[in-house]
Design an enzyme around this catalytic site. Structure first.
Site, PDB file in Angstrom:
ATOM      1  N   CYS A  78     -69.845  44.152  55.820  1.00 54.15           N
ATOM      2  CA  CYS A  78     -68.738  44.813  56.515  1.00 54.15           C
ATOM      3  C   CYS A  78     -68.339  44.017  57.772  1.00 54.15           C
ATOM      4  O   CYS A  78     -67.784  42.948  57.664  1.00 54.15           O
ATOM      5  CB  CYS A  78     -69.097  46.259  56.840  1.00 54.15           C
ATOM      6  N   HIS A 163     -70.911  48.477  51.732  1.00 51.92           N
ATOM      7  CA  HIS A 163     -72.268  48.675  52.248  1.00 51.92           C
ATOM      8  C   HIS A 163     -73.258  48.815  51.094  1.00 51.92           C
ATOM      9  O   HIS A 163     -73.430  49.904  50.542  1.00 51.92           O
ATOM     10  CB  HIS A 163     -72.323  49.923  53.133  1.00 51.92           C
ATOM     11  N   GLU A 165     -76.379  48.861  51.248  1.00 56.43           N
ATOM     12  CA  GLU A 165     -77.568  49.596  51.682  1.00 56.43           C
ATOM     13  C   GLU A 165     -77.457  51.097  51.482  1.00 56.43           C
ATOM     14  O   GLU A 165     -78.471  51.810  51.443  1.00 56.43           O
ATOM     15  CB  GLU A 165     -77.869  49.291  53.156  1.00 56.43           C
TER      16      GLU A 165
END
Length: 508
Positions: A78, A163, A165
């Site tokens: 990002c 993202h 994660e």
């Protein structure tokens, strides 16, 4: 090992957590960490996290340019990707169509980080800017409907606009694993068995022949700390359980029985009157937390003096976790303080003990795995988190014995019904909050004006983010009926449907 540079994203900790789940150790440092300190950690790769800033803003977060002299593989996520694009000469601008939430990712070119990844999958977006022009030498390897450059690469430098994660990114864990294993050459050496062995060795070296006072709250964290310390230093551990009068129903008896099973001597202190007298007239949440933190230390110091004949006590052990530290102060990057944690911000400056926090860098799920490795019972390890200040932060306003009793009974009913319905292990955390508001009700033919109880249940994986649990109406009705019928002083029950963010899990 992977070093994650934190640019202030709410998801930064999840990057480390996802890598650790794959057996790869990851450590987080602030974006302004010196290259020298990063180099000392001997990482095999760097990940630049997301963040709230814009790379074209005057106050943009920028790391030392010397990180590129380390010649390490880099993955920007990002904001991290946008920083890489800007640094290498590309263009980033405010997006006409901002992306928040799920988006469809389409891989358009083979890449090592996409090995074994589906060509099309859902990913999690959270950005207001986008890449307009790629720097020379970079190639687009994936796109989304609103991001033509959703993933880019140049040699061993990669960028992801989404993202990976976040759990909503279906292939995110695999992408991070590919970067660490296939690009950086990391090995899967991280796990709780290795952590336990290394931490016990570290504790032995740090503590030596000194004695340690371990604060036991009855929760999972402090119990695992006590078990780890007892394995490491045996009789040099003094486990102290303070009954501050703010515990759940039957809590003291359960804790004593559990420590007996673990064969760890436990010193129980009845300090109920001390805590309640100091909390009298106090209603401000932060002040309650600080009073409780300071009173804990006062009680511990008195207990330490009782044991001085057996050797000086130098250390105080606590079950502080990663999320505790993050919510207390920005130690890993430019995130903002949310509230003080009683294990951190509430400690008085005059504390005589050296603080030791073996779990400070672990997530909750890792603590449970560590506890299992150390032989703590699974039933106990799956208990829901309980705050150190106890019911004081679940009673809005001033604390009193009658309010504590009321909350204990209501909370006991809620948890009992969750277990009966086989829901307890399906929610991350559940508890009751006694509101500082009265409401009109009717009991029989009489008008009442009594307290309200709020039920709180959330789903989460690590406590960093959470969503309210979608408990059935019939279940909630049953709990409400029991509480209003069985708990004196309660005539209204409400259910909290706030997620984190914007709210925190606890009310205070």
């Amino acid at each position: 090992m992977i070093v994650v540079l934190d640019f202030g994203s709410q998801y930064t900790q999840l990057i480390a957590r996802r890598l650790r789940e794959s057996g790869i150790y990851a450590e987080i440092v602030p974006f302004f960490e010196s290259t020298e300190n990063i180099q000392k950690k001997a990482p095999k790769g760097l990940i630049l996290s997301g963040g709230p800033a814009s790379v074209y803003a005057k106050d943009a977060y920028t790391p030392s340019e010397k990180i590129f002299d380390l010649n390490l593989p880099i993955l920007g996520i990002c904001y991290g990707m946008q920083y890489l694009v800007d640094f290498f000469g590309g263009a980033v601008a405010c997006a006409n169509e901002q992306e928040f939430g799920k988006a469809a990712l389409e891989i358009i070119q083979d890449s090592v980080i996409f090995k074994g990844v589906k060509a099309k999958s859902l990913v999690w977006m959270s950005h207001m800017d986008k890449v307009i022009t790629l720097p020379k030498g970079f190639t687009t390897i994936a796109k989304s409907p609103n991001s033509l450059h959703c993933a880019i690469e140049s040699g061993k430098v990669f960028g992801l606009q989404f993202h990976p994660e976040v759990i909503q990114s279906e292939e995110g864990g695999k992408i991070l694993e590919n970067f660490a294993l296939l690009v950086c050459g990391c090995e899967k050496t991280w796990g709780m068995q290795n952590f336990a062995q290394k931490e016990m060795t570290r504790l032995k070296e740090k503590i030596s022949d000194a004695r340690v006072l371990c604060a036991v709250s009855g929760g999972v964290d402090s119990t695992v700390v006590a078990t780890l310390l007892h394995r490491a230093i045996k009789d040099n551990l003094i486990a102290v359980f303070v009954d501050h009068g703010l515990l759940r129903k039957n809590e003291k008896e359960k804790v004593q029985a559990m420590f007996k099973d673990l064969q760890i001597p436990l010193n129980t202190i009845d300090a109920k009157e001390i805590f309640l007298s100091k909390l009298k007239g106090v209603s401000e949440p932060e002040l309650k937390r600080k009073i409780i933190g300071e009173t804990f230390i006062e009680v511990f110091e008195k207990e330490a003096k009782k044991h001085h004949l057996k050797g000086k006590i130098e250390f105080l052990a606590q079950g502080t976790l990663y999320p505790d530290v993050i919510e207390s102060v920005s130690v890993k990057g430019p995130s903002k303080v949310i509230k003080s944690h009683h294990n951190v911000g509430g400690l008085p400056e005059w504390m005589d003990f050296k603080l030791i926090e073996p779990l400070r860098e672990l997530f909750k799920d890792e603590v449970r795995l560590l506890g299992k490795e150390l032989g703590v019972s699974q039933d106990f390890l799956m208990r829901h988190p309980f705050p150190g200040p106890g019911l004081a932060v679940r009673i809005l306003g001033e604390v009193s014995e009658s309010k504590i009793k009321c909350l204990q009974e209501a909370d006991f009913i809620f948890i009992e019904e969750l277990k009966k319905a086989n829901l307890y292990d399906k929610v991350w955390q559940a508890f009751c909050v006694l509101l500082n508001a009265h409401s009109v009700g009717v009991m029989g033919d009489n008008r009442t004006y009594e307290n309200a109880i709020c039920l709180r249940a959330v789903d989460a994986s690590d406590g960093m983010t959470a969503s309210f649990s979608h408990l059935g109406h019939s279940f909630l009705e049953k709990v409400s009926n029991r509480i209003t019928n069985e708990v004196s002083g309660i005539n209204r029950v409400v259910y909290d449907i706030t997620s984190k963010p914007p709210g925190t899990i606890e009310w205070e």
